[in-house]
Scaffold this motif. Structure first.
Motif, PDB file in Angstrom:
ATOM      1  N   GLY A 178      96.494 118.545 -20.737  1.00 11.40           N
ATOM      2  CA  GLY A 178      96.946 119.787 -19.437  1.00 11.40           C
ATOM      3  C   GLY A 178      97.988 120.434 -19.687  1.00 11.40           C
ATOM      4  O   GLY A 178      98.139 121.753 -19.315  1.00 11.40           O
ATOM      5  N   HIS A 179      99.221 119.765 -20.087  1.00 14.63           N
ATOM      6  CA  HIS A 179     100.521 120.356 -20.445  1.00 14.63           C
ATOM      7  C   HIS A 179     100.524 121.501 -21.386  1.00 14.63           C
ATOM      8  O   HIS A 179     101.199 122.496 -21.221  1.00 14.63           O
ATOM      9  CB  HIS A 179     101.566 119.510 -20.589  1.00 14.63           C
ATOM     10  CG  HIS A 179     102.126 118.643 -19.331  1.00 14.63           C
ATOM     11  ND1 HIS A 179     102.268 119.039 -18.323  1.00 14.63           N
ATOM     12  CD2 HIS A 179     102.209 117.242 -19.537  1.00 14.63           C
ATOM     13  CE1 HIS A 179     102.586 118.187 -17.539  1.00 14.63           C
ATOM     14  NE2 HIS A 179     102.506 116.865 -18.327  1.00 14.63           N
ATOM     15  N   PHE A 180      99.410 121.303 -22.368  1.00 17.55           N
ATOM     16  CA  PHE A 180      99.341 122.275 -23.425  1.00 17.55           C
ATOM     17  C   PHE A 180      98.351 123.380 -23.529  1.00 17.55           C
ATOM     18  O   PHE A 180      97.967 124.109 -24.396  1.00 17.55           O
ATOM     19  CB  PHE A 180      99.308 121.444 -24.695  1.00 17.55           C
ATOM     20  CG  PHE A 180     100.635 120.893 -25.156  1.00 17.55           C
ATOM     21  CD1 PHE A 180     101.569 121.778 -25.990  1.00 17.55           C
ATOM     22  CD2 PHE A 180     101.273 119.897 -24.402  1.00 17.55           C
ATOM     23  CE1 PHE A 180     102.919 121.363 -26.470  1.00 17.55           C
ATOM     24  CE2 PHE A 180     102.278 119.222 -24.992  1.00 17.55           C
ATOM     25  CZ  PHE A 180     103.284 119.988 -26.011  1.00 17.55           C
TER      26      PHE A 180
ATOM     27  N   ILE B 142      99.858 120.945 -29.560  1.00 23.33           N
ATOM     28  CA  ILE B 142     100.520 119.556 -29.511  1.00 23.33           C
ATOM     29  C   ILE B 142     101.035 119.349 -30.801  1.00 23.33           C
ATOM     30  O   ILE B 142     102.126 119.025 -31.007  1.00 23.33           O
ATOM     31  CB  ILE B 142      99.772 118.607 -28.976  1.00 23.33           C
ATOM     32  CG1 ILE B 142      99.417 118.660 -27.483  1.00 23.33           C
ATOM     33  CG2 ILE B 142     100.477 117.114 -29.205  1.00 23.33           C
ATOM     34  CD1 ILE B 142      98.427 117.940 -26.563  1.00 23.33           C
ATOM     35  N   LEU B 143      99.935 119.610 -31.856  1.00 27.83           N
ATOM     36  CA  LEU B 143     100.390 119.421 -33.229  1.00 27.83           C
ATOM     37  C   LEU B 143     101.511 120.209 -33.827  1.00 27.83           C
ATOM     38  O   LEU B 143     102.584 120.019 -34.270  1.00 27.83           O
ATOM     39  CB  LEU B 143      99.141 119.549 -34.057  1.00 27.83           C
ATOM     40  CG  LEU B 143      99.394 119.390 -35.630  1.00 27.83           C
ATOM     41  CD1 LEU B 143      99.487 118.051 -36.016  1.00 27.83           C
ATOM     42  CD2 LEU B 143      98.078 119.959 -36.418  1.00 27.83           C
ATOM     43  N   LEU B 144     101.423 121.668 -33.457  1.00 27.47           N
ATOM     44  CA  LEU B 144     102.443 122.639 -33.795  1.00 27.47           C
ATOM     45  C   LEU B 144     103.666 122.510 -32.952  1.00 27.47           C
ATOM     46  O   LEU B 144     104.759 122.472 -33.644  1.00 27.47           O
ATOM     47  CB  LEU B 144     101.794 123.897 -33.581  1.00 27.47           C
ATOM     48  CG  LEU B 144     102.908 125.211 -34.011  1.00 27.47           C
ATOM     49  CD1 LEU B 144     103.036 125.129 -35.514  1.00 27.47           C
ATOM     50  CD2 LEU B 144     102.116 126.656 -33.531  1.00 27.47           C
ATOM     51  N   LYS B 145     103.779 122.169 -31.843  1.00 29.55           N
ATOM     52  CA  LYS B 145     105.073 121.839 -30.957  1.00 29.55           C
ATOM     53  C   LYS B 145     105.709 120.925 -31.497  1.00 29.55           C
ATOM     54  O   LYS B 145     106.904 120.664 -31.731  1.00 29.55           O
ATOM     55  CB  LYS B 145     104.603 122.367 -29.523  1.00 29.55           C
ATOM     56  CG  LYS B 145     105.799 122.426 -28.583  1.00 29.55           C
ATOM     57  CD  LYS B 145     106.480 123.637 -28.706  1.00 29.55           C
ATOM     58  CE  LYS B 145     107.301 123.542 -27.510  1.00 29.55           C
ATOM     59  NZ  LYS B 145     108.329 124.855 -27.668  1.00 29.55           N
ATOM     60  N   GLY B 146     105.059 119.632 -31.460  1.00 28.07           N
ATOM     61  CA  GLY B 146     105.675 118.578 -31.876  1.00 28.07           C
ATOM     62  C   GLY B 146     106.195 118.498 -33.504  1.00 28.07           C
ATOM     63  O   GLY B 146     107.370 118.120 -33.606  1.00 28.07           O
ATOM     64  N   PHE B 147     105.625 119.199 -34.368  1.00 30.53           N
ATOM     65  CA  PHE B 147     106.187 119.438 -35.556  1.00 30.53           C
ATOM     66  C   PHE B 147     107.315 120.296 -35.641  1.00 30.53           C
ATOM     67  O   PHE B 147     108.255 120.114 -36.201  1.00 30.53           O
ATOM     68  CB  PHE B 147     105.014 119.718 -36.673  1.00 30.53           C
ATOM     69  CG  PHE B 147     105.642 120.247 -38.069  1.00 30.53           C
ATOM     70  CD1 PHE B 147     105.870 118.913 -38.622  1.00 30.53           C
ATOM     71  CD2 PHE B 147     105.776 121.239 -38.540  1.00 30.53           C
ATOM     72  CE1 PHE B 147     106.506 118.876 -39.980  1.00 30.53           C
ATOM     73  CE2 PHE B 147     106.171 121.388 -39.904  1.00 30.53           C
ATOM     74  CZ  PHE B 147     106.708 120.146 -40.630  1.00 30.53           C
TER      75      PHE B 147
END
Length: 135
Positions: free
Chosen positions: A26-28, A95-100
Motif C-alpha cells: 500500500g505504501h509503495f 520496494i526492491l529498488l527503494k530498499g536497495f
C-alpha cells in the motif's frame, strides 16, 4: 531553473510486522515514492529511524515475501498468484529498488537467474543460469 528543495523531514510510514506485506504494498502504490525521502516507524518497537529501523522493515518484508509469496528450496522465485495484479507487482518492484538504493537491502535468497533477468532482461539469462541449482 530553480529545482525544488526537498522536504526537511522524511515522510514517515507506520508499519506493523504482522501484516507487513500488505502495508508495504500500500505504501509503495505510487511511483512517486521512489523520489521521496521516507522513514519507518515500526509499531511495537521503540527508537527513531536512523537507517536501522528502515533496514529492519525492508528485511522483514523480504523475509515474509520470500516465505509466503515465492517458491523454491535453496533460492526463491516469486510465485504468480491470482490475488496480485500489475499494481501489486509494481509495488514489489518499488520496494526492491527503494530498499536497495536507500539502504542496500537486497533479498539474497532470490534465484540468481530471476535476479539476472530482473536487472538485465530475460535475454541475459543463460541456460547455465537456469540449471545452476542442479548438481
Amino acid at each position: 531553473m530553480i529545482s525544488p528543495t526537498p522536504d526537511k523531514y522524511p515522510t514517515i510510514f507506520n508499519v506493523h510486522g504482522v501484516n507487513i506485506i500488505e502495508v508495504m504494498l500500500g505504501h509503495f502504490e505510487n511511483k512517486k515514492i521512489l523520489n521521496t525521502d521516507i522513514a519507518f516507524n515500526l509499531i511495537g518497537k521503540t527508537g527513531t529511524d536512523q537507517r536501522g529501523v528502515s533496514r529492519e522493515v525492508y528485511s522483514a518484508f523480504w523475509k515474509d515475501f520470500l516465505t509466503g509469496e515465492a517458491e523454491g528450496e535453496e533460492s526463491r522465485v516469486p510465485a504468480i498468484n491470482i490475488k496480485w495484479q500489475e499494481e501489486e507487482w509494481n509495488s514489489v518492484g518499488r520496494i526492491l529498488l527503494k530498499g536497495f538504493t536507500d539502504h542496500a537491502v537486497f533479498p539474497l535468497k532470490l534465484n540468481k537467474a530471476f535476479t539476472i533477468g530482473l536487472i538485465n532482461g530475460e535475454e541475459h539469462v543463460s541456460y547455465t543460469h537456469l540449471r545452476a541449482h542442479e548438481t
